[in-house]
Design an enzyme around this catalytic site. Structure first.
Site, PDB file in Angstrom:
ATOM      1  N   SER A 255      -4.950  -6.979  -1.292  1.00 47.40           N
ATOM      2  CA  SER A 255      -3.523  -7.254  -1.346  1.00 47.40           C
ATOM      3  C   SER A 255      -3.007  -7.213   0.092  1.00 47.40           C
ATOM      4  O   SER A 255      -3.677  -6.691   0.989  1.00 47.40           O
ATOM      5  CB  SER A 255      -2.802  -6.220  -2.209  1.00 47.40           C
ATOM      6  OG  SER A 255      -3.218  -6.303  -3.558  1.00 47.40           O
TER       7      SER A 255
ATOM      8  N   PRO B 167       0.431  -8.974  -4.078  1.00 49.17           N
ATOM      9  CA  PRO B 167      -0.715  -8.419  -4.803  1.00 49.17           C
ATOM     10  C   PRO B 167      -1.847  -9.423  -4.917  1.00 49.17           C
ATOM     11  O   PRO B 167      -1.624 -10.614  -5.113  1.00 49.17           O
ATOM     12  CB  PRO B 167      -0.117  -8.108  -6.187  1.00 49.17           C
ATOM     13  CG  PRO B 167       0.993  -9.096  -6.345  1.00 49.17           C
ATOM     14  CD  PRO B 167       1.552  -9.312  -4.962  1.00 49.17           C
ATOM     15  N   GLY B 168      -3.066  -8.915  -4.778  1.00 48.73           N
ATOM     16  CA  GLY B 168      -4.235  -9.753  -5.017  1.00 48.73           C
ATOM     17  C   GLY B 168      -4.667  -9.650  -6.466  1.00 48.73           C
ATOM     18  O   GLY B 168      -3.884  -9.288  -7.348  1.00 48.73           O
ATOM     19  N   THR B 169      -5.900  -9.962  -6.737  1.00 43.58           N
ATOM     20  CA  THR B 169      -6.444  -9.829  -8.082  1.00 43.58           C
ATOM     21  C   THR B 169      -7.384  -8.624  -8.085  1.00 43.58           C
ATOM     22  O   THR B 169      -7.726  -8.094  -7.037  1.00 43.58           O
ATOM     23  CB  THR B 169      -7.216 -11.099  -8.463  1.00 43.58           C
ATOM     24  OG1 THR B 169      -8.285 -11.288  -7.529  1.00 43.58           O
ATOM     25  CG2 THR B 169      -6.314 -12.305  -8.417  1.00 43.58           C
TER      26      THR B 169
ATOM     27  N   HIS C 103       4.071 -15.180  -3.499  1.00 43.13           N
ATOM     28  CA  HIS C 103       4.222 -13.928  -4.263  1.00 43.13           C
ATOM     29  C   HIS C 103       2.893 -13.337  -4.711  1.00 43.13           C
ATOM     30  O   HIS C 103       2.858 -12.212  -5.202  1.00 43.13           O
ATOM     31  CB  HIS C 103       5.120 -14.151  -5.471  1.00 43.13           C
ATOM     32  CG  HIS C 103       4.411 -14.577  -6.727  1.00 43.13           C
ATOM     33  ND1 HIS C 103       3.660 -15.725  -6.826  1.00 43.13           N
ATOM     34  CD2 HIS C 103       4.354 -13.998  -7.968  1.00 43.13           C
ATOM     35  CE1 HIS C 103       3.177 -15.827  -8.053  1.00 43.13           C
ATOM     36  NE2 HIS C 103       3.571 -14.813  -8.758  1.00 43.13           N
TER      37      HIS C 103
ATOM     38  N   HIS D  63       2.955  -3.500  -9.968  1.00 42.57           N
ATOM     39  CA  HIS D  63       3.397  -4.871 -10.240  1.00 42.57           C
ATOM     40  C   HIS D  63       3.817  -4.949 -11.703  1.00 42.57           C
ATOM     41  O   HIS D  63       2.984  -4.836 -12.604  1.00 42.57           O
ATOM     42  CB  HIS D  63       2.257  -5.857  -9.956  1.00 42.57           C
ATOM     43  CG  HIS D  63       2.587  -7.283 -10.294  1.00 42.57           C
ATOM     44  ND1 HIS D  63       1.641  -8.183 -10.718  1.00 42.57           N
ATOM     45  CD2 HIS D  63       3.757  -7.960 -10.293  1.00 42.57           C
ATOM     46  CE1 HIS D  63       2.201  -9.348 -10.941  1.00 42.57           C
ATOM     47  NE2 HIS D  63       3.502  -9.240 -10.692  1.00 42.57           N
TER      48      HIS D  63
ATOM     49  N   ALA E 212      -1.612 -14.465  -5.711  1.00 42.91           N
ATOM     50  CA  ALA E 212      -2.740 -15.375  -5.590  1.00 42.91           C
ATOM     51  C   ALA E 212      -2.515 -16.702  -6.324  1.00 42.91           C
ATOM     52  O   ALA E 212      -2.963 -17.747  -5.866  1.00 42.91           O
ATOM     53  CB  ALA E 212      -4.011 -14.699  -6.112  1.00 42.91           C
ATOM     54  N   GLY E 213      -1.848 -16.681  -7.471  1.00 37.96           N
ATOM     55  CA  GLY E 213      -1.635 -17.909  -8.222  1.00 37.96           C
ATOM     56  C   GLY E 213      -2.814 -18.236  -9.123  1.00 37.96           C
ATOM     57  O   GLY E 213      -3.956 -18.333  -8.671  1.00 37.96           O
TER      58      GLY E 213
ATOM     59  N   HIS F 137      10.130 -11.036  -7.282  1.00 41.19           N
ATOM     60  CA  HIS F 137       9.734 -12.414  -7.001  1.00 41.19           C
ATOM     61  C   HIS F 137      10.087 -13.376  -8.135  1.00 41.19           C
ATOM     62  O   HIS F 137       9.572 -14.482  -8.194  1.00 41.19           O
ATOM     63  CB  HIS F 137       8.242 -12.519  -6.625  1.00 41.19           C
ATOM     64  CG  HIS F 137       7.288 -11.833  -7.544  1.00 41.19           C
ATOM     65  ND1 HIS F 137       6.339 -10.941  -7.100  1.00 41.19           N
ATOM     66  CD2 HIS F 137       7.116 -11.913  -8.872  1.00 41.19           C
ATOM     67  CE1 HIS F 137       5.625 -10.508  -8.105  1.00 41.19           C
ATOM     68  NE2 HIS F 137       6.068 -11.096  -9.197  1.00 41.19           N
TER      69      HIS F 137
END
Length: 471
Positions: free
Chosen positions: A377, A370-372, A394, A231, A396-397, A320
């Site tokens: 993910s 992608p996750g954190t 795109h 990422h 988690a935010g 994204h």
């Protein structure tokens, strides 16, 4: 503001005041907690000249520069539609790349420490200069800005198949390098092939669960398989191009009779000199971002071959943060030429779309979420009739700023927690780890569920981390 729940994962902000279209937010109630600032940005975007259908927001919505992150808006090029750098953001073509290894987790387990140590040495990261490719001068940078991943592959950093699994075949068309300022070039010259900092990462993952076997098979992933997710974006080049063209459009708006509720929404008609200049420079930055991920893939491949005897094949690479000229049905099904802004939102073309590679066309476009650190993910796919001009979430935010997150925990605590969970971590700094603690983000599983529930995509697979390299 009025927020009308139309269905469990779709909310409408009725058009009012200067809004030309309504706002449409895909989310759950819990995901909209503390989203008032971002929802006001959805309203502001709805005032842009030429905007059609709605000002959209994805389930990972949070406050951004001008547009909310997770914002999607399309403007009609033939009807005075504008392009706004705030609808792309500073990290132009920030995106995600997924590679699949020809090994599974059980066979890979013993090699993990050596692979992580190798990646720690091989992957440049941090806010400053330094990259995999030490360019000989401006001529090579020019070719990267024009050719993206294609040029990197031509120079030996990858394989021809990579380009068929890249959005746009690895390079955005119509890049105009003449619109890239000397300062942007200076910033990009020493950074190509680097992760940067913040939420960017390279992560070793295991495919924990497959939900759609046919799509997973087409993408080239299977349960238990080892993958690498990257990422990152366009580094200083993209940031400087956004800065330069926001200033230019801010000066130009009075000439076109454009007023906006927030100066961060500075814009110009797509077909104006300023609009064309930005789109040409943006495409050049996008190509830099594509080349950046291509070079990092090559570095990861070398480490995997040397330390694990494993080969990495590209699943897909998608951006994204981009604005693209696309054709979509608008009123009464009439197809119009639109400038589609996706900021913190991913293109999600459906099965059968002509822009997809032939071997993926039946499954639909891969979407990489992608996750954190320490969380899952996801791999998703586009679906027929997807809303928001075939777009979805795109990531988690964020819910906490980096400063807030760093006050909540220390980097050492985050590292200890990850390692206790069996996740190897190689950070550039402990401060960076604290800023990216999982608690700083929304629940990525809930974001994905809301996206699927809203009919924007379907879930193909869940991946869990084994090791993370952080900027």
């Amino acid at each position: 503001m009025e927020l009308v729940e139309e269905s469990p994962h779709r909310y409408r902000i009725p058009a009012h005041g200067a809004m030309r279209v309504p706002g449409v937010v895909f989310a759950s109630r819990s995901l909209l907690t503390d989203a008032r600032q971002a929802l006001q940005q959805v309203v502001n975007v709805a005032t842009l000249p030429g905007i059609v259908v709605a000002s959209y927001a994805m389930p990972d919505i949070h406050w951004g520069y001008g547009f909310p992150i997770g914002g999607v808006a399309a403007t009609d090029v033939a009807d005075g539609g504008v392009v706004s750098p705030g609808g792309v953001g500073f990290d132009i073509s920030c995106g995600v790349r997924l590679l699949a290894a020809d090994t599974d987790a059980e066979a890979f387990r013993r090699a993990l420490p050596a692979v992580m140590d190798g990646l720690d040495r091989a992957i440049p990261r941090g806010a400053g200069p330094g990259g995999v490719w030490h360019l000989t001068g401006p001529g090579q940078l020019e070719r990267i800005l024009a050719g993206g991943s294609r040029y990197a592959v031509e120079e030996g950093y990858g394989e021809a198949r990579d380009l068929t699994r890249c959005e746009d075949g690895g390079a955005v068309a119509d890049a105009d390098t003449d619109q890239v300022s000397p300062r942007a070039r200076e910033r990009g010259l020493a950074q190509v092939g680097s992760l940067g900092s913040g939420n960017h990462f390279l992560e070793i993952q295991r495919v924990a669960e497959v939900y759609d076997e046919a799509a997973a098979d087409a993408f080239g992933i299977a349960a238990g398989q080892i993958c690498v997710m990257i990422h990152c974006g366009s580094r200083g080049v993209g940031h400087q191009i956004c800065t330069d063209h926001v200033r230019a459009m801010d000066r130009a708006m009075p000439r076109y009779g454009i007023t906006v509720p927030d100066r961060q929404l500075a814009c110009a008609p797509v077909d104006s000199p300023e609009g064309r200049a930005y789109l040409g420079a943006m495409a050049a930055a996008a190509n830099y971002g594509r080349a950046n991920r291509q070079l990092l893939s090559d570095a990861a491949r070398r480490v995997f071959r040397r330390t694990a005897g494993a080969r990495l094949s590209l699943v897909y690479d998608v951006s994204h943060n981009l604005a693209k000229i696309e054709s979509h049905p608008v009123a009464a099904g009439e197809r119009r030429r639109l400038c589609v802004h996706r900021k913190g939102a991913t293109r999600a073309f459906p099965p059968g779309h002509p822009d997809l590679p032939e071997d993926l066309r039946d499954a639909g476009q891969p979407v990489l979420i992608p996750g954190t650190m320490g969380t899952a993910s996801y791999v998703l796919a586009g679906v027929p009739g997807g809303d928001a001009f075939a777009s979805t979430c795109h990531g988690a935010g964020r819910v906490l700023s980096r400063h807030q997150a760093a006050r909540e925990t220390t980097g050492k605590e985050v590292r200890d927690r990850l390692e206790a969970a069996g996740i190897a971590v190689r950070p550039r700094s402990l401060r960076g780890l604290s800023e990216e603690t999982p608690e700083a983000y929304k629940d990525v599983t809930e974001v994905v569920a809301a996206s699927e529930g809203a009919g924007l995509c379907r879930t193909v697979a869940r991946l869990v981390p084994l090791g993370v390299v952080k900027g």
